[in-house]
Design a protein around this motif. Structure first.
Motif, mmCIF file in Angstrom:
data_model
loop_
_atom_site.group_PDB
_atom_site.id
_atom_site.type_symbol
_atom_site.label_atom_id
_atom_site.label_comp_id
_atom_site.label_asym_id
_atom_site.label_seq_id
_atom_site.Cartn_x
_atom_site.Cartn_y
_atom_site.Cartn_z
ATOM 1 N N GLY A 333 0.355 -20.791 -4.812
ATOM 2 C CA GLY A 333 -0.829 -21.039 -3.683
ATOM 3 C C GLY A 333 -2.297 -20.495 -4.234
ATOM 4 N N ASP A 334 -3.259 -20.126 -3.468
ATOM 5 C CA ASP A 334 -4.684 -20.151 -3.628
ATOM 6 C C ASP A 334 -4.780 -18.440 -4.159
ATOM 7 N N GLY A 335 -3.676 -17.636 -3.855
ATOM 8 C CA GLY A 335 -3.854 -16.363 -4.139
ATOM 9 C C GLY A 335 -4.840 -15.610 -3.287
ATOM 10 N N GLY A 336 -5.201 -14.351 -3.795
ATOM 11 C CA GLY A 336 -6.255 -13.617 -3.045
ATOM 12 C C GLY A 336 -5.821 -12.749 -1.903
ATOM 13 N N ALA A 337 -4.169 -12.392 -1.906
ATOM 14 C CA ALA A 337 -3.598 -11.855 -1.067
ATOM 15 C C ALA A 337 -4.171 -10.224 -0.992
ATOM 16 N N ASP A 338 -4.290 -9.648 0.352
ATOM 17 C CA ASP A 338 -5.081 -8.209 0.336
ATOM 18 C C ASP A 338 -3.726 -7.293 0.509
ATOM 19 N N PRO A 339 -3.485 -6.445 -0.365
ATOM 20 C CA PRO A 339 -2.319 -5.580 -0.403
ATOM 21 C C PRO A 339 -2.510 -4.707 0.542
ATOM 22 N N THR A 340 -3.781 -4.399 1.339
ATOM 23 C CA THR A 340 -4.068 -3.484 2.330
ATOM 24 C C THR A 340 -4.147 -4.206 3.635
ATOM 25 N N GLY A 341 -3.823 -5.381 3.613
ATOM 26 C CA GLY A 341 -3.521 -6.009 4.908
ATOM 27 C C GLY A 341 -2.421 -5.761 5.889
ATOM 28 N N THR A 342 -2.381 -5.899 7.192
ATOM 29 C CA THR A 342 -1.213 -5.534 7.847
ATOM 30 C C THR A 342 0.199 -5.685 7.353
ATOM 31 N N GLY A 343 0.270 -6.922 7.072
ATOM 32 C CA GLY A 343 1.582 -7.495 6.940
ATOM 33 C C GLY A 343 1.986 -6.717 5.485
ATOM 34 N N LEU A 344 1.307 -6.867 4.468
ATOM 35 C CA LEU A 344 1.800 -6.336 3.078
ATOM 36 C C LEU A 344 1.747 -4.981 2.934
ATOM 37 N N SER A 345 0.850 -4.136 3.829
ATOM 38 C CA SER A 345 0.781 -2.812 3.769
ATOM 39 C C SER A 345 2.265 -2.265 4.607
ATOM 40 N N GLY A 346 2.417 -2.933 5.604
ATOM 41 C CA GLY A 346 3.670 -2.727 6.437
ATOM 42 C C GLY A 346 4.885 -2.820 5.369
ATOM 43 N N LEU A 347 4.770 -3.812 4.649
ATOM 44 C CA LEU A 347 6.070 -3.972 3.677
ATOM 45 C C LEU A 347 5.983 -2.728 2.673
ATOM 46 N N ALA A 348 4.902 -2.519 2.291
ATOM 47 C CA ALA A 348 4.892 -1.311 1.197
ATOM 48 C C ALA A 348 5.334 -0.127 1.617
ATOM 49 N N ARG A 349 5.103 0.320 3.171
ATOM 50 C CA ARG A 349 5.701 1.311 3.660
ATOM 51 C C ARG A 349 7.038 1.552 3.985
ATOM 52 N N ARG A 350 7.778 -0.049 4.333
ATOM 53 C CA ARG A 350 9.039 0.024 4.647
ATOM 54 C C ARG A 350 9.956 0.165 3.295
ATOM 55 N N VAL A 351 9.340 -0.363 2.064
ATOM 56 C CA VAL A 351 9.972 -0.028 0.977
ATOM 57 C C VAL A 351 10.058 1.226 0.391
ATOM 58 N N LYS A 352 8.730 2.039 0.374
ATOM 59 C CA LYS A 352 8.939 3.205 0.255
ATOM 60 C C LYS A 352 9.431 4.133 0.992
ATOM 61 N N ALA A 353 9.918 3.786 2.369
ATOM 62 C CA ALA A 353 10.830 4.474 3.133
ATOM 63 C C ALA A 353 12.238 4.779 2.628
ATOM 64 N N VAL A 354 12.599 3.771 1.398
ATOM 65 C CA VAL A 354 13.846 4.020 0.912
ATOM 66 C C VAL A 354 13.840 4.151 -0.676
ATOM 67 N N ASP A 355 12.431 5.134 -0.937
ATOM 68 C CA ASP A 355 12.257 5.295 -2.216
ATOM 69 C C ASP A 355 11.979 4.266 -3.197
ATOM 70 N N GLY A 356 11.697 2.937 -2.701
ATOM 71 C CA GLY A 356 11.539 2.079 -3.463
ATOM 72 C C GLY A 356 10.008 1.921 -4.033
ATOM 73 N N GLU A 357 9.673 0.735 -4.695
ATOM 74 C CA GLU A 357 8.381 0.598 -5.482
ATOM 75 C C GLU A 357 7.920 -0.951 -5.067
ATOM 76 N N PHE A 358 6.693 -0.792 -4.571
ATOM 77 C CA PHE A 358 6.079 -2.169 -4.141
ATOM 78 C C PHE A 358 4.980 -2.425 -4.835
ATOM 79 N N GLU A 359 4.807 -3.783 -5.375
ATOM 80 C CA GLU A 359 3.280 -4.186 -5.893
ATOM 81 C C GLU A 359 3.186 -5.523 -5.657
ATOM 82 N N VAL A 360 1.707 -5.954 -5.456
ATOM 83 C CA VAL A 360 1.261 -7.307 -5.220
ATOM 84 C C VAL A 360 0.295 -7.754 -6.645
ATOM 85 N N THR A 361 0.576 -8.887 -6.963
ATOM 86 C CA THR A 361 -0.496 -9.231 -7.967
ATOM 87 C C THR A 361 -0.854 -10.711 -7.428
ATOM 88 N N SER A 362 -2.056 -10.598 -7.113
ATOM 89 C CA SER A 362 -2.808 -11.949 -6.346
ATOM 90 C C SER A 362 -4.180 -12.323 -6.840
#
Length: 377
Positions: A333-362
């Protein structure tokens, strides 16, 4: 009782094996101590030599947590480490000497028919052997314990000069867990607010409209108008049920419990407004908790792409590795996703809760790649 006895034997055996591993590591470290001193003086190969020392400690004792190696830090470490190597060499030489003495005494006792055959008329030899045996046994005991002590000193020196102590790691871990707990609570509150908005703006409004249609139907007198209002009410009720199912699925998909991750991802792909291709290489379930994390990473990524990026295709890849599971969601798609947005930042917190790693390239113009990795035994 037999099980307790067997566990004790296994524990003793593991202690003996661990001591011999330390002895071998100390022997090698005694030699490499001189090589490290040469490297520290010349300044050549200090990082490589330090890496070898850390690998030796990890192999024969246990791993040392270090900061990124620098040439200056490695040179200081090797300049000090030769003292530990020399101390280890001294302990090993003393241990070997007294073991040879003890072996000679036992050999004399066995092959000469007892100490009575090697003593002179006054029993001087027996007294001499006794005087040697008692302190010799003490020295052997002390040097045996010294192997463990020097190995611990070797590890302590590497940790103190190159890395982080166990206490500091523990404090850091506690701080991470405290931060993660706060983020998880915040994510739960955000999810509750989103559910409330979905119910208020969607389901509730449709139920209000349904009630108004039924009220109008009760007041009309013409049969044709009544049937028209009932048809609208029936259609609104169906839309309300569909939206309620969507809200329930966003809270937690029942198909995940009923049929597993494969089926849940297939249902997600079928409901998506864009084409979704799935590659799931997991052969067995990693457990409900991790499956839930994986599903919501994929779900949020697909919904974000469909809503904001206008892609022609979204590719989902899930595969295992020796220590975890990797999830990658890619779209053109068009890209430009914001990692600090509500949806993606919530995903990052969910992954970190299980000691995981999360990364967005857009980047602007796309493509967008969302990468998550969760640890798994």
């Amino acid at each position: 009782m037999a099980n307790v006895h067997q566990e004790g034997q296994l524990s003793a055996g593991s202690l003996v094996r661990g001591w011999f591993r330390m002895l071998v590591g100390l022997t090698i470290g005694s030699v490499t101590g001189l090589l490290g001193l040469v490297a520290a003086i010349s300044g050549v190969g200090v990082v490589r030599q330090t890496g070898y020392e850390l690998g030796r400690i990890a192999r024969f004792d246990r791993a040392v947590h270090t900061n990124p190696l620098t040439r200056k830090g490695c040179r200081r470490y090797l300049a000090a480490r030769w003292l530990v190597g020399g101390l280890g060499a001294g302990v090993i030489c003393m241990l070997a000497f007294w073991y040879v003495v003890a072996l000679s005494m036992v050999t004399a006792w066995l092959f000469d028919g007892g100490w009575g055959l090697v003593q002179d008329g006054d029993g001087v030899t027996v007294k001499l052997l006794a005087m040697v045996a008692v302190p010799g046994a003490l020295v052997i005991f002390v040097t045996t314990a010294g192997v463990v002590g020097v190995a611990a000193l070797d590890r302590w020196l590497a940790t103190g000069m190159l890395g982080t102590s166990q206490q500091a790691l523990l404090r850091q871990r506690v701080a991470e867990l405290t931060s993660t707990r706060a983020e998880v609570i915040e994510a739960i509150d955000d999810e509750r607010r989103r559910i409330e908005r979905d119910l208020h703006d969607g389901v509730q409004q449709r139920l209000v409209a349904l009630g108004m249609l039924i009220g109008r139907a009760r007041r009309v007198k013409g049969e044709e108008q009544l049937q028209d209002l009932l048809q609208q009410a029936h259609f609104t009720a169906g839309e309300t049920l569909d939206e309620l199912r969507e809200v329930a699925t966003r809270v937690y998909p029942a198909v995940l419990d009923d049929s597993g991750l494969d089926a849940a991802l297939e249902v997600l792909a079928e409901r998506s407004s864009v084409r979704v291709e799935i590659s799931n290489e997991l052969k067995a379930s990693p457990g409900t908790a991790l499956e839930t994390v994986i599903y919501f990473v994929v779900s949020e990524a697909v919904n974000n792409a469909a809503k904001h990026a206008d892609p022609s295709v979204v590719e989902i890849s899930v595969w295992p590795d020796p220590t975890g599971i990797t999830v990658m969601v890619w779209d053109d798609g068009d890209g430009g996703a914001d990692p600090t947005g509500t949806g993606l930042s919530g995903l990052a917190r969910r992954v970190k809760a299980v000691d995981g790693e999360f990364e967005v390239t857009s980047p602007r113009g796309g493509p967008t790649t969302i990468y998550a990795r969760v640890p798994c035994e």
